[in-house]
Every structure is written in C-alpha cells, then in structure tokens.
Write an enzyme that holds these catalytic residues in place. Structure first.
Site, PDB file in Angstrom:
ATOM      1  CG  HIS A 145      -4.965  -0.785  -1.598  1.00  0.00           C
ATOM      2  ND1 HIS A 145      -5.786  -1.203  -1.155  1.00  0.00           N
ATOM      3  CD2 HIS A 145      -3.936  -0.731  -3.027  1.00  0.00           C
ATOM      4  CE1 HIS A 145      -5.903  -2.583  -2.246  1.00  0.00           C
ATOM      5  NE2 HIS A 145      -4.646  -2.219  -2.775  1.00  0.00           N
ATOM      6  CG  ASP A 163      -8.065   0.803   0.306  1.00  0.00           C
ATOM      7  OD1 ASP A 163      -8.049   1.155  -0.667  1.00  0.00           O
ATOM      8  OD2 ASP A 163      -7.477  -0.088   0.779  1.00  0.00           O
ATOM      9  CB  SER A 170      -5.762  -5.888  -3.587  1.00  0.00           C
ATOM     10  OG  SER A 170      -6.134  -4.693  -4.382  1.00  0.00           O
TER      11      SER A 170
END
Length: 369
Positions: free
Chosen positions: A340, A310, A215
């Site tokens: 995610h 996501d 991320s």
C-alpha cells in the site's frame, strides 16, 4: 491507501501458507532485506516478500521512528513520518534533487482554495507543459479519511499529470473525527463540481473530466462518479481507483488476513480509521463507503490498481466483480512485491513508475484527441 499482471514474476516468491500461524506473534511488519522466507513470514504476517526497491523504502520508514497509528490520537497520527517522507530521505541520501520539477519534469503546480461543501478547501493544481486546454483529472488523496493531505500524496498526483498529459486538481477534504462521514465525500463531490464549472479558468477542457484517487481517495473517486451520474453533471470519461477502499463492513477478507500486520497499512490501522470516520456504526453500510453495493450501472470505464502486500487487495477484487456485474468496463492490475502507498514512489520504486504509466495511459486514452 498507484505491465505487471496478477501472476508473480520469478523474482517475487510466494511464501508458504503453512507459515501463517507464525504471524500471530508478529511485532514488526517490515521485511528485512536479508530475511529468509520463514523470517519474513514471522515478522510480517504476510505471505508475500517485498521487492528490493520496495524494501528499501520500508526499511527507511521503519528507521524514522514512527509510532503505530492505531495507538495515537488523530493529531498525533498526523505528525508521524509518512512513506513520502521515506522516499524523500532516500533521495537525499543519494544526493538527488528532490524539488518537484526535478522529480517530475514538465509539470508545474500551484496551491489555491476551491469551493467545498461547507466552505473553501485547499487544492493543488498541476499543469503539464504545453498550450492546452488540457483534460482535467479531479484527484483525491488517501489517509483513511483521518490523516494525510495533498502534500503527502504529491507523487501520485504529479505523476498522473505527466503521464496523462492532463491538469490534475488534487483536492483536500474535511477529515474525521473533526468532520465525520459524509463530510469528506460531500467535499469530494463539491471539488468535482468546481472543476466542471471552472475548468476553462485553469486552462482545462470542461468536456474532458476524469476522476482518480488513492486508498480512501479511490473510494471517493468511485462514489463521486455515482453522485455525478445521479446529479446529471458532466460525466467523467474514466475513473482511476488505486488500492481503493471498496467497503468497510468486512475486515476479514483474504487480504485482511494475509496482510493483517503489513506496513505501511495494516488491519488495526483500518479499524482505527473506520472508528474515527463513522458517526454511527450503520454508516459503514452507506453505499458511498460500501461502494461494492452501490448502484454502479452507467459509470464510465474504471481502472483499478492494487498492491499485493496490502489489506485492501481483495477490496479491488470485489470492486472489479461488482463493476462487471453492473455492466461497467473495468481493467485491473495487481503489482506483486509492493505495498500500500507504492503508487506515489515512482522516484525510487520501479513498479510505481509502471503503475503511474498504466493509470495515466488509461486516463489519456479516455480523453481522446
């Protein structure tokens, strides 16, 4: 906010795009395991249905009573239950041993401090069994540069140490809003420099270094590689970017729309993260954040892992295209039916185990013999 490829398997059903209008009234972002396709669309704002094992984690997380991150102060947000907490809760309910050595046998870890850009920063160093010296992966956790830490992302970092047979230096970094951009990126670069200079002291090989992150950490893995290239330091052999933030200027991509209210990451959360991160609006165009427009030529090969459910899925598409345009070798997989944060869930989500193996093998191959 880690083989299955870009096409959906028979068990992963695409929900009709005509249902998108129902998402505007969505109050929940978790798909109940029993939901029909229409119900899933109305309650999630996403076109896609979570796999059964992923849904178990989402349901467990929902049951833990967390509040919407975007409605909280940073201090409050850091106290909310995490996907990692949900995984541990599921394992405990099954009577499983949740100790690190039980979850990932053959890997030990130690916490210490390393040199950051403005003082020492915490790090966790994972070492696989064996004589070494081992390759070294510098890993950055996610959390939108505001929340989370190395403990929350222990699953992904520990799994990579196992799969790549490498030492992993999982580095914390200064978080916003207490330390605005680029403090986090400066610490990320400092962590790589520390690893390059101190690899031998941790039974690592200073000539075999790599970068990885999830991320926000995926963003920093790529941007750190650019900084390393420009500084003339030892070049990493590979970059693993798991659902990386590739840009913060356009929050209206296809996946920001179709996963606008997904869990555990949604569009309002990302807007909240960006607001807390930036000292001034124009920073969102800084190439360390807007890495799709950074000078990418000369970077080592990159592996990108994305989740279907996501908002950041299309950031991976954009990152792949930018790297190819710059002449950088890049491979990418999108895992259907997961969200995610799935990468660290190998103990309970099948695709997470597969993604860790896929990313770990790419790193391991880059190290050579």
């Amino acid at each position: 906010m880690n083989n299955v490829a870009l096409t959906a398997s028979a068990g992963k059903r695409l929900i009709r795009a005509s249902c998108v209008a129902l998402a505007a009234s969505a109050a929940l972002a978790i798909i109940p395991a029993h939901a029909a396709p229409g119900d899933a669309m109305a309650k999630t704002g996403t076109q896609y249905k979570a796999d059964a094992d992923m849904q178990v984690v989402l349901d467990e997380l929902a049951s833990m009573g967390g509040k919407p991150i975007e409605t909280l102060t940073p201090a409050e947000a850091r106290q909310q239950p995490t996907p990692a907490d949900a995984v541990m809760s599921i394992l405990k309910k099954k009577g499983k041993d949740t100790s690190p050595t039980a979850l990932v046998p053959g890997v030990t870890s130690v916490d210490r401090e390393i040199t950051g850009a403005a003082g020492n920063i915490p790090a966790r160093i994972y070492t696989p069994d064996g004589p070494g010296p081992f390759p070294v992966i510098v890993y950055y956790h996610g959390g939108g540069w505001v929340i989370a830490d190395k403990q929350v992302y222990d699953g992904g970092a520990r799994g990579l140490a196992k799969q790549a047979n490498a030492i992993v230096v999982s580095s914390d970094y200064r978080r916003a809003p207490e330390a605005k951009f680029p403090a986090s990126h400066d610490d990320a670069f400092a962590a790589y420099k520390w690893a390059a200079e101190n690899a031998a002291s941790i039974n690592g090989d200073p000539k075999r270094l790599a970068l990885a992150g999830e991320s926000a950490g995926g963003n920093m893995a790529i941007s750190t590689a650019v900084a390393v290239r420009d500084a003339g330091l030892v070049k990493p052999t590979h970059i693993l970017a798991v659902y990386p933030v590739a840009q913060t200027g356009n929050l209206n991509t296809k996946s920001y729309v179709d996963s606008a209210t997904a869990k555990p990451l949604n569009k309002p959360m990302i807007e909240w993260f960006v607001d807390k991160l930036l000292a001034k609006p124009e920073d969102k165009m800084d190439p360390r954040l807007d890495v799709v427009h950074a000078k990418l030529a000369g970077l080592p090969p990159v592996t990108i892992i994305n989740a279907q459910i996501d908002p950041l899925r299309e950031d991976g598409t954009m990152m792949q295209a930018a790297l190819k345009k710059a002449g950088v070798k890049v491979d990418r997989k999108v895992y259907d039916g997961v969200t995610h944060e799935f990468f660290g869930m190998a103990a309970v989500v099948k695709d997470a185990a597969d993604a860790q193996k896929y990313g770990g093998q790419a790193l391991k191959a880059s190290f050579g013999k």
